[in-house]
Design a protein around this motif. Structure first.
Motif, PDB file in Angstrom:
ATOM      1  N   TRP A   1       0.837  -1.213   0.000  1.00 45.57           N
ATOM      2  CA  TRP A   1       0.000   0.000   0.000  1.00 45.57           C
ATOM      3  C   TRP A   1       0.863   1.251   0.000  1.00 45.57           C
ATOM      4  CZ3 TRP A   1      -4.843   0.903  -0.901  1.00 45.57           C
ATOM      5  CH2 TRP A   1      -5.735  -0.124  -0.859  1.00 45.57           C
ATOM      6  N   GLU A   2       1.924   1.275   0.668  1.00 40.04           N
ATOM      7  CA  GLU A   2       2.807   2.437   0.702  1.00 40.04           C
ATOM      8  C   GLU A   2       3.396   2.675  -0.679  1.00 40.04           C
ATOM      9  OE1 GLU A   2       5.675   1.779   3.788  1.00 40.04           O
ATOM     10  OE2 GLU A   2       4.214   2.222   5.322  1.00 40.04           O
ATOM     11  N   TRP A   3       3.832   1.551  -1.296  1.00 41.61           N
ATOM     12  CA  TRP A   3       4.393   1.697  -2.660  1.00 41.61           C
ATOM     13  C   TRP A   3       3.296   2.140  -3.644  1.00 41.61           C
ATOM     14  CZ3 TRP A   3       9.061   2.387  -4.149  1.00 41.61           C
ATOM     15  CH2 TRP A   3      10.099   1.926  -3.416  1.00 41.61           C
TER      16      TRP A   3
ATOM     17  N   LEU B   1       0.742   3.931  -2.910  1.00 37.41           N
ATOM     18  CA  LEU B   1       0.475   5.322  -2.608  1.00 37.41           C
ATOM     19  C   LEU B   1       1.578   6.223  -3.164  1.00 37.41           C
ATOM     20  CD1 LEU B   1      -1.584   7.112  -1.185  1.00 37.41           C
ATOM     21  CD2 LEU B   1      -0.246   6.863   0.875  1.00 37.41           C
ATOM     22  N   ILE B   2       2.818   5.827  -3.086  1.00 39.72           N
ATOM     23  CA  ILE B   2       3.941   6.593  -3.632  1.00 39.72           C
ATOM     24  C   ILE B   2       3.809   6.672  -5.160  1.00 39.72           C
ATOM     25  CG2 ILE B   2       6.426   6.576  -3.962  1.00 39.72           C
ATOM     26  CD1 ILE B   2       6.741   5.480  -1.142  1.00 39.72           C
TER      27      ILE B   2
ATOM     28  N   VAL C   1       1.063   6.418  -6.940  1.00 40.24           N
ATOM     29  CA  VAL C   1      -0.073   7.279  -7.253  1.00 40.24           C
ATOM     30  C   VAL C   1       0.326   8.736  -7.048  1.00 40.24           C
ATOM     31  CG1 VAL C   1      -2.391   7.969  -6.481  1.00 40.24           C
ATOM     32  CG2 VAL C   1      -1.830   5.572  -6.812  1.00 40.24           C
ATOM     33  N   ALA C   2       1.059   9.027  -5.997  1.00 43.17           N
ATOM     34  CA  ALA C   2       1.497  10.396  -5.721  1.00 43.17           C
ATOM     35  C   ALA C   2       2.423  10.874  -6.826  1.00 43.17           C
ATOM     36  CB  ALA C   2       2.176  10.484  -4.363  1.00 43.17           C
ATOM     37  N   LEU C   3       3.369  10.019  -7.241  1.00 39.80           N
ATOM     38  CA  LEU C   3       4.277  10.384  -8.334  1.00 39.80           C
ATOM     39  C   LEU C   3       3.495  10.584  -9.638  1.00 39.80           C
ATOM     40  CD1 LEU C   3       7.449   8.141  -7.789  1.00 39.80           C
ATOM     41  CD2 LEU C   3       7.298  10.614  -7.686  1.00 39.80           C
TER      42      LEU C   3
ATOM     43  N   PHE D   1       0.448  11.528  -9.838  1.00 41.89           N
ATOM     44  CA  PHE D   1      -0.284  12.777  -9.718  1.00 41.89           C
ATOM     45  C   PHE D   1       0.641  13.975  -9.928  1.00 41.89           C
ATOM     46  CE2 PHE D   1      -2.185  16.220  -7.217  1.00 41.89           C
ATOM     47  CZ  PHE D   1      -3.428  16.308  -7.855  1.00 41.89           C
ATOM     48  N   VAL D   2       1.852  13.919  -9.397  1.00 42.15           N
ATOM     49  CA  VAL D   2       2.827  14.998  -9.587  1.00 42.15           C
ATOM     50  C   VAL D   2       3.147  15.142 -11.066  1.00 42.15           C
ATOM     51  CG1 VAL D   2       5.225  15.659  -9.137  1.00 42.15           C
ATOM     52  CG2 VAL D   2       3.796  14.894  -7.273  1.00 42.15           C
TER      53      VAL D   2
END
Length: 171
Positions: A5-7, A9-10, A12-14, A16-17
């Motif tokens: 989940w952390e990966w 989330l990272i 997805v965040a990347l 999104f950036v």
């Protein structure tokens, strides 16, 4: 599972950036295009304003020229009427000249006949008691003349006036 989940989330965040970054670049390009379009529209509007002014000036000048031409044509109307009248006068003069020449031919024929009669012993004086010179004078200057002779005199006057006018115009 937590690590996944952390990966996730990272990632997805990347993503999104990256999406925000490329979307920002696209918006900047669109803003630049809109600014360029606005500038072009301003230049087109300025050119249109200048052309509109010039077209209005051309229309005004054309109207002035048309009014001037109409005014000059109206001034020529009396001249054209005079030319028309002169043509009619010349037709009348030609008719009178033809009639006069026919009369002269008839007189010449009559004169030859009278001469032949005189040579054959006919009377030397005309029947009316007037000499040919007196009759010629009366026919020319209208003393005791007919209405037709008065008309001829009027036509001759008009011809003299017309010729004088024509000579003045030619100068």
């Amino acid at each position: 599972m937590r690590v996944i989940w952390e990966w996730a989330l990272i990632i997805v965040a990347l993503g999104f950036v990256l999406l925000v970054f490329f979307l920002g670049k696209t918006l900047k390009a669109a803003a630049h295009t809109l600014e360029s379009t606005a500038q072009t529209l301003k230049e087109v509007q300025k050119t249109m304003d200048e052309l509109t002014y010039e077209v209005k000036q051309i229309v005004r000048h054309t109207n002035d020229i048309t009014l001037d031409a109409n005014h000059k044509l109206k001034q020529l109307d009396p001249v054209m009427e005079s030319v028309k009248n002169l043509g009619q006068l010349l037709n009348e003069v030609t008719l009178v000249s033809q009639q006069y020449s026919h009369r002269m031919i008839e007189k010449a024929k009559h004169h030859k006949e009278n001469k032949a009669k005189r040579e054959n012993g006919a009377a030397l004086l005309p029947a009316s008691g007037e000499s040919p010179a007196v009759r010629s004078y009366n026919a020319t200057y209208g003393a005791g003349g007919s209405a037709q002779q008065g008309g001829v005199q009027k036509v001759v006057k008009w011809v003299d006036t017309g010729v004088s006018l024509w000579q003045k115009i030619r100068r």
